[in-house]
Design a protein around this motif. Structure first.
Motif, mmCIF file in Angstrom:
data_model
loop_
_atom_site.group_PDB
_atom_site.id
_atom_site.type_symbol
_atom_site.label_atom_id
_atom_site.label_comp_id
_atom_site.label_asym_id
_atom_site.label_seq_id
_atom_site.Cartn_x
_atom_site.Cartn_y
_atom_site.Cartn_z
ATOM 1 N N THR A 146 9.082 -3.334 11.644
ATOM 2 C CA THR A 146 8.019 -4.088 10.973
ATOM 3 C C THR A 146 8.009 -3.874 9.463
ATOM 4 O O THR A 146 7.045 -4.250 8.806
ATOM 5 N N PHE A 147 9.062 -3.264 8.927
ATOM 6 C CA PHE A 147 9.198 -2.994 7.492
ATOM 7 C C PHE A 147 8.024 -2.186 6.950
ATOM 8 O O PHE A 147 7.543 -2.411 5.845
ATOM 9 N N GLY A 148 7.534 -1.238 7.739
ATOM 10 C CA GLY A 148 6.489 -0.332 7.299
ATOM 11 C C GLY A 148 5.078 -0.850 7.437
ATOM 12 O O GLY A 148 4.123 -0.167 7.061
ATOM 13 N N SER A 177 0.833 -1.202 0.000
ATOM 14 C CA SER A 177 0.000 0.000 0.000
ATOM 15 C C SER A 177 0.868 1.252 0.000
ATOM 16 O O SER A 177 1.862 1.317 0.708
ATOM 17 N N GLU A 178 0.457 2.238 -0.768
ATOM 18 C CA GLU A 178 1.189 3.490 -0.815
ATOM 19 C C GLU A 178 0.627 4.519 0.151
ATOM 20 O O GLU A 178 1.326 5.412 0.594
ATOM 21 N N ASP A 179 -0.669 4.416 0.460
ATOM 22 C CA ASP A 179 -1.269 5.391 1.357
ATOM 23 C C ASP A 179 -2.302 4.727 2.263
ATOM 24 O O ASP A 179 -2.680 3.585 2.077
#
Length: 115
Positions: free
Chosen positions: A97-99, A61-63
């Motif tokens: 958590t790698f984002g 996901s980007e946003d």
């Protein structure tokens, strides 16, 4: 000795740059008042809603969109002031958590109802 020194400098730079606050304010309209508020900060006399939560999003996901419902806090359905705070703990959680998990600290003030 030198690698430890460089590691310490890099760590200090991360801590100092990872803590910041951004405040956005609407110039048209007035904030919703709260006469019983006992705050002594920027939000004195305003009805402030604070969110301190951890959101989970997919790596792809980007946003992410957080919806604020009219009946929960904002009767007018409009926001007057929004403040987003980023801390070192939030950056560290996102990195571990790698984002996928992000710590969110948001304060917002709704706009005053107009008749």
């Amino acid at each position: 000795m030198k690698p430890l020194k460089y590691l310490l400098i890099a760590f200090c730079c991360c801590i100092l740059t990872a803590c910041y606050s951004v405040r956005l304010r609407n110039v048209n309209g007035a904030p919703q008042p709260d006469p019983f508020s006992e705050r002594d900060d920027y939000y004195r006399g305003m009805a402030v809603v604070e969110l301190d939560t951890v959101i989970s999003i997919k790596v792809s996901s980007e946003d992410f969109t957080y919806l604020i419902k009219e009946k929960e806090a904002c009767e007018s359905g409009k926001l007057n002031i929004i403040e987003y705070r980023n801390t070192f703990g939030g950056v560290l959680l996102s990195a571990i958590t790698f984002g996928r998990k992000r710590k969110v600290k948001i304060k917002y003030v709704c706009e005053k109802l107009t008749n």
